[in-house]
Design an enzyme around this catalytic site. Structure first.
Site, PDB file in Angstrom:
ATOM      1  N   THR A   5       0.680  -1.217   0.016  1.00  0.00           N
ATOM      2  CA  THR A   5      -0.016  -0.006   0.092  1.00  0.00           C
ATOM      3  C   THR A   5       0.938   1.154   0.074  1.00  0.00           C
ATOM      4  O   THR A   5       0.381   2.143  -0.521  1.00  0.00           O
ATOM      5  CB  THR A   5      -0.935  -0.123   1.162  1.00  0.00           C
ATOM      6  OG1 THR A   5      -1.632  -1.122   1.098  1.00  0.00           O
ATOM      7  CG2 THR A   5      -1.768   1.175   1.121  1.00  0.00           C
ATOM      8  N   TYR A  27       5.875 -13.241   3.448  1.00  0.00           N
ATOM      9  CA  TYR A  27       4.666 -12.741   2.633  1.00  0.00           C
ATOM     10  C   TYR A  27       4.183 -13.674   1.502  1.00  0.00           C
ATOM     11  O   TYR A  27       4.926 -13.516   0.487  1.00  0.00           O
ATOM     12  CB  TYR A  27       4.625 -11.236   2.233  1.00  0.00           C
ATOM     13  CG  TYR A  27       3.187 -10.641   1.799  1.00  0.00           C
ATOM     14  CD1 TYR A  27       2.014 -11.366   1.943  1.00  0.00           C
ATOM     15  CD2 TYR A  27       3.269  -9.108   1.328  1.00  0.00           C
ATOM     16  CE1 TYR A  27       0.883 -10.740   1.527  1.00  0.00           C
ATOM     17  CE2 TYR A  27       2.057  -8.897   0.740  1.00  0.00           C
ATOM     18  CZ  TYR A  27       0.733  -9.417   0.785  1.00  0.00           C
ATOM     19  OH  TYR A  27      -0.235  -8.757   0.581  1.00  0.00           O
ATOM     20  N   LYS A  63       2.445 -13.700   6.273  1.00  0.00           N
ATOM     21  CA  LYS A  63       1.122 -12.973   6.018  1.00  0.00           C
ATOM     22  C   LYS A  63       0.756 -13.580   4.801  1.00  0.00           C
ATOM     23  O   LYS A  63       1.408 -13.952   3.710  1.00  0.00           O
ATOM     24  CB  LYS A  63       1.642 -11.668   5.780  1.00  0.00           C
ATOM     25  CG  LYS A  63       0.392 -10.568   5.309  1.00  0.00           C
ATOM     26  CD  LYS A  63       0.973  -9.495   4.870  1.00  0.00           C
ATOM     27  CE  LYS A  63      -0.318  -8.481   4.338  1.00  0.00           C
ATOM     28  NZ  LYS A  63       0.095  -7.095   4.036  1.00  0.00           N
TER      29      LYS A  63
END
Length: 316
Positions: free
Chosen positions: A63, A150, A175
């Site tokens: 993000t 991730y 994640k």
């Protein structure tokens, strides 16, 4: 700002505690209209994210447009976040690309005072399981900071690979962005009891209840980046078992937001940044190859955001 890392166990404990009281916040990176980094705008913005009581803050990740930052910009973003957090919540900085470049960013994050690193999927190529494990091994051998892997895109660990990375002393969590709950359940069962798992699906609230059923209640919230009032209301309702409020927010806000997000590649970041600008935050445009929303999509976002805020007693 070089600090001594608190160590994997202590950082994991802080993250676990934070996950029970707030969402995981992934702040946007502020740019000026000419595309240059806006440190003052970012400082003001991240201070407001922290004031909204997240469980932890993850600067310079997806993000935050990690993929478009040079090393000096990355240093400024992580340093500012650490300064503003002032030890109140863990700061987990993004790192990625191949392991050699990931280590360069890791050392910058360590020097800036980050508590841990989120290892974003490596660049471009598909790789076998041994290679995915080796990527984490190479990074873990070169930084004392705790690592969270991730899995998304070309990175998807098997249960056997998860056991191998979880055995590394400074790998503390995973994640997940695949939303394959069968695979995820196998991973949670294969992991040590104290290993951390995070729901990292795009607009994670949509699948938050489903993730919780396989033992992964913690999630990252893109909505927290522009509407912490909505994100906070959803988190509280989910935590308290208020399924009526959860369903209302999903039906009237989150599902329409996902439908708008899916119109254009990259809107998972572009819409978030546009919504933050609508709230008066000085975050600027996205950087190429992302594009800002079209006028029609921006109008739809404005209407949706206004309606969502109204649901929780807030206003644009």
């Amino acid at each position: 700002m070089t600090t001594v890392s608190a160590g994997p166990v202590a950082v994991a404990q802080r993250l676990r505690a934070g996950m029970t009281v707030g969402v995981l916040s992934f702040p946007l990176t502020a740019f000026r209209d000419d595309g240059t980094l806006d440190p003052d705008g970012f400082r003001a913005y991240v201070a407001e994210r922290l004031a909204a009581a997240p469980g932890a803050v993850f600067p310079a990740c997806g993000t935050g447009e990690f993929f478009s930052l040079d090393e000096d910009e990355y240093r400024q973003v992580v340093t500012i976040t650490v300064e503003e957090a002032a030890g109140r919540v863990p700061v987990v900085a993004g790192t990625g690309y191949g392991w050699a470049q990931a280590v360069r960013f890791a050392r910058i994050a360590e020097d800036a005072g980050a508590d841990a690193l989120l290892v974003l999927p490596h660049y471009l190529v598909a790789a076998p399981q041994d290679g995915l494990v080796a990527q984490l091994e190479q990074i873990a051998a070169r930084t004392p900071l705790p690592l969270i892997a991730y899995q998304r895109g070309q990175v998807a660990f098997t249960a056997g690979s998860l056991r191998r990375i979880a055995a590394l002393p400074n790998v503390i969590g995973l994640k997940d962005g695949h939303s394959d709950l069968d695979r995820l359940q196998r991973l949670t069962l294969a992991a040590p009891e104290d290993f951390l798992f995070f729901n990292g699906a795009s607009t994670a609230e949509i699948q938050a209840r489903a993730y919780a059923t396989v033992g992964v209640p913690a999630y990252s919230s893109a909505v927290h980046a522009f509407a912490p009032e909505i994100a906070g209301a959803f988190f509280a309702a989910l935590r308290d078992g208020d399924h009526g409020t959860v369903d209302k927010l999903l039906r009237a806000f989150y599902v329409p937001l996902v439908e708008l997000r899916d119109r254009v590649p990259g809107y998972a970041v572009s819409l978030v940044k546009a919504a933050a600008r609508l709230r008066g935050h000085r975050v600027g445009p996205v950087r190429a190859p992302l594009t800002d929303p079209s006028p029609a999509d921006l109008a739809a976002l404005t209407a949706l955001l206004t309606a969502g805020l109204d649901l929780v007693g807030a206003s644009l």
